[in-house]
Motif scaffolding. Structure first.
Motif, PDB file in Angstrom:
ATOM      1  N   CYS A   1      77.845 -26.735  17.600  1.00 46.63           N
ATOM      2  CA  CYS A   1      77.880 -24.553  17.070  1.00 46.63           C
ATOM      3  C   CYS A   1      76.802 -23.795  17.081  1.00 46.63           C
ATOM      4  O   CYS A   1      76.735 -22.989  17.557  1.00 46.63           O
ATOM      5  CB  CYS A   1      77.625 -25.568  16.041  1.00 46.63           C
ATOM      6  N   LYS A   2      75.687 -25.038  17.418  1.00 44.80           N
ATOM      7  CA  LYS A   2      73.881 -24.630  17.676  1.00 44.80           C
ATOM      8  C   LYS A   2      74.500 -23.572  18.996  1.00 44.80           C
ATOM      9  O   LYS A   2      73.806 -22.186  18.966  1.00 44.80           O
ATOM     10  CB  LYS A   2      73.276 -25.195  17.032  1.00 44.80           C
ATOM     11  N   SER A   3      74.732 -24.109  19.838  1.00 47.65           N
ATOM     12  CA  SER A   3      74.432 -23.521  20.803  1.00 47.65           C
ATOM     13  C   SER A   3      75.434 -21.672  20.926  1.00 47.65           C
ATOM     14  O   SER A   3      75.132 -21.417  21.864  1.00 47.65           O
ATOM     15  CB  SER A   3      75.277 -24.735  22.455  1.00 47.65           C
ATOM     16  N   ILE A   4      76.866 -22.088  20.226  1.00 50.68           N
ATOM     17  CA  ILE A   4      77.520 -20.820  20.137  1.00 50.68           C
ATOM     18  C   ILE A   4      77.212 -19.915  18.767  1.00 50.68           C
ATOM     19  O   ILE A   4      78.124 -18.965  19.157  1.00 50.68           O
ATOM     20  CB  ILE A   4      79.179 -21.299  20.261  1.00 50.68           C
ATOM     21  N   LEU A   5      75.800 -19.806  18.080  1.00 50.87           N
ATOM     22  CA  LEU A   5      76.010 -18.780  17.281  1.00 50.87           C
ATOM     23  C   LEU A   5      74.513 -18.417  17.747  1.00 50.87           C
ATOM     24  O   LEU A   5      74.281 -18.601  18.373  1.00 50.87           O
ATOM     25  CB  LEU A   5      75.232 -19.832  16.482  1.00 50.87           C
ATOM     26  N   SER A   6      75.394 -16.658  17.386  1.00 52.05           N
ATOM     27  CA  SER A   6      74.550 -15.785  17.551  1.00 52.05           C
ATOM     28  C   SER A   6      72.971 -16.288  16.804  1.00 52.05           C
ATOM     29  O   SER A   6      72.757 -16.448  15.631  1.00 52.05           O
ATOM     30  CB  SER A   6      74.832 -14.959  17.216  1.00 52.05           C
ATOM     31  N   ASP A   7      71.686 -15.632  16.648  1.00 55.66           N
ATOM     32  CA  ASP A   7      70.834 -15.068  16.339  1.00 55.66           C
ATOM     33  C   ASP A   7      71.193 -14.448  14.932  1.00 55.66           C
ATOM     34  O   ASP A   7      71.876 -13.584  14.537  1.00 55.66           O
ATOM     35  CB  ASP A   7      70.207 -14.091  16.902  1.00 55.66           C
ATOM     36  N   GLN A   8      71.018 -16.035  13.638  1.00 56.31           N
ATOM     37  CA  GLN A   8      71.196 -15.793  12.658  1.00 56.31           C
ATOM     38  C   GLN A   8      72.457 -15.733  11.935  1.00 56.31           C
ATOM     39  O   GLN A   8      73.143 -15.748  11.191  1.00 56.31           O
ATOM     40  CB  GLN A   8      70.645 -13.658  12.131  1.00 56.31           C
ATOM     41  N   GLY A   9      72.835 -16.037  12.617  1.00 56.41           N
ATOM     42  CA  GLY A   9      75.000 -16.468  12.943  1.00 56.41           C
ATOM     43  C   GLY A   9      74.540 -17.670  11.518  1.00 56.41           C
ATOM     44  O   GLY A   9      73.758 -18.208  11.540  1.00 56.41           O
ATOM     45  N   ILE A  10      75.678 -17.585  10.816  1.00 54.70           N
ATOM     46  CA  ILE A  10      75.782 -18.813   9.923  1.00 54.70           C
ATOM     47  C   ILE A  10      77.470 -19.918  10.501  1.00 54.70           C
ATOM     48  O   ILE A  10      78.462 -19.260  10.648  1.00 54.70           O
ATOM     49  CB  ILE A  10      76.623 -17.823   8.587  1.00 54.70           C
ATOM     50  N   LEU A  11      76.829 -21.009   9.822  1.00 47.58           N
ATOM     51  CA  LEU A  11      78.095 -21.641   9.477  1.00 47.58           C
ATOM     52  C   LEU A  11      78.002 -22.051   8.279  1.00 47.58           C
ATOM     53  O   LEU A  11      77.599 -22.269   7.086  1.00 47.58           O
ATOM     54  CB  LEU A  11      76.188 -22.620  10.282  1.00 47.58           C
ATOM     55  N   ILE A  12      79.451 -22.420   7.800  1.00 52.61           N
ATOM     56  CA  ILE A  12      79.837 -22.462   6.500  1.00 52.61           C
ATOM     57  C   ILE A  12      80.544 -23.629   7.270  1.00 52.61           C
ATOM     58  O   ILE A  12      81.426 -23.819   8.583  1.00 52.61           O
ATOM     59  CB  ILE A  12      80.972 -21.501   6.400  1.00 52.61           C
ATOM     60  N   ILE A  13      80.474 -24.819   6.184  1.00 55.27           N
ATOM     61  CA  ILE A  13      80.623 -26.195   6.473  1.00 55.27           C
ATOM     62  C   ILE A  13      81.711 -26.290   4.831  1.00 55.27           C
ATOM     63  O   ILE A  13      80.915 -26.788   3.651  1.00 55.27           O
ATOM     64  CB  ILE A  13      80.071 -27.279   6.579  1.00 55.27           C
TER      65      ILE A  13
END
Length: 298
Positions: free
Chosen positions: A164-176
């Protein structure tokens, strides 16, 4: 290779459930391999294990849209814009469709053939594979990655977070969103009702997180927590004497009641109150599920 050891909390279906000293969260032993799980999720999950889930979601879609809107409003508020939205384990695609209606560029990942077909019929782009197997080199970075009821099923949560870290944009949000297991109300209800640990279900559920262990998993993998919320603490019904665990009719009635509780607040323009209640529940570790919004720590 990481060693897994720790105090045994329970045993079921020939699996031990341990509080792993290395992982810092509860999981089964032995851990199933991804090959073991491949057929289960591609061909059996929605057909045999959860055969009614898609139909049930469709019947309650107006309610579920309110939960989708909460998530989409939150990420829009954090980012100040819409953008690329990835849903890992998207099921029949209802969240993706709502996101698309609200201006997001959406993509879903769903290994279940039957669920993916439902999603594709809605005009959604779906990759029918496991997240770990997909090469994202040709894709744009994602502004939001959402995964609901996924991390408890995977043998390798850390690898999921790394990808997930490798494909998130700068400031991107992960929702779990995952079940909030071994939470205080569960454990009280279990003791009062003299039941086994009813929430454990190996090998379907491999990992068991509470708010502390999921937060620790995220922060130890270079994420910072932006927001924590819970869902309705269904265990309260058990503590009131409504044993939905042994009576499906009671279970259906309690499910309808918790939905009605939220719908009443929304109808009277009190959605902020509803969300504040669930934020406070999260602060004290209760709620049947937990929802955590996180960003990569810079």
């Amino acid at each position: 290779m990481l060693d897994h050891y720790g105090k045994k909390l329970a045993e079921k279906n020939n699996f031990k459930i341990i509080m792993c000293e290395n992982c810092k969260f509860i999981h089964v032993m032995p851990i199933p391999t991804e090959d073991n799980l491949l057929n289960l999720y591609k061909n059996e999950f929605f057909q045999k294990i959860k055969p009614d889930d898609i139909e049930k979601e469709n019947l309650e879609l107006e309610y579920w849209k309110t939960t989708y809107d909460d998530k989409l409003f939150s990420v829009q508020n954090f980012l100040g814009k819409s953008g690329h939205f990835l849903d890992i384990g998207c099921g029949s695609g209802s969240l993706l469709l709502r996101a698309k209606e609200l201006g997001w560029d959406v993509l879903g990942i769903e290994p279940s053939q039957i669920a993916a077909k439902y999603a594709e019929k809605k005009g959604l782009s779906i990759i029918k594979d496991f997240f770990q197997n997909i090469d994202f080199s040709e894709f744009s970075k994602f502004d939001v990655i959402h995964m609901k009821n996924l991390l408890e099923h995977t043998p390798s949560p850390v690898k999921i977070l790394e990808k997930c870290k490798s494909i998130l944009s700068d400031q991107g949000i992960l929702i779990i969103e995952v079940p909030n297991d071994f939470n205080p109300l569960q454990q009280i209800a279990q003791k009062i009702l003299n039941k086994p640990m009813y929430w454990i279900d190996p090998p379907i559920h491999i990992n068991y997180f509470n708010f502390d262990s999921l937060s620790n998993l995220l922060t130890s993998n270079s994420f910072k927590i932006l927001l924590k919320e819970s869902t309705f603490p269904l265990e309260m019904f058990l503590l009131m004497g409504d044993d939905y665990l042994t009576n499906d009719l009671i279970g259906k009635k309690k499910h309808i009641e918790r939905i009605q509780f939220e719908k009443n607040l929304i109808e009277f323009k009190k959605n902020d109150l509803k969300r504040n209640i669930y934020k406070h529940f999260a602060d004290i570790g209760i709620g049947r599920s937990q929802i955590i919004y996180a960003q990569i720590q810079n």
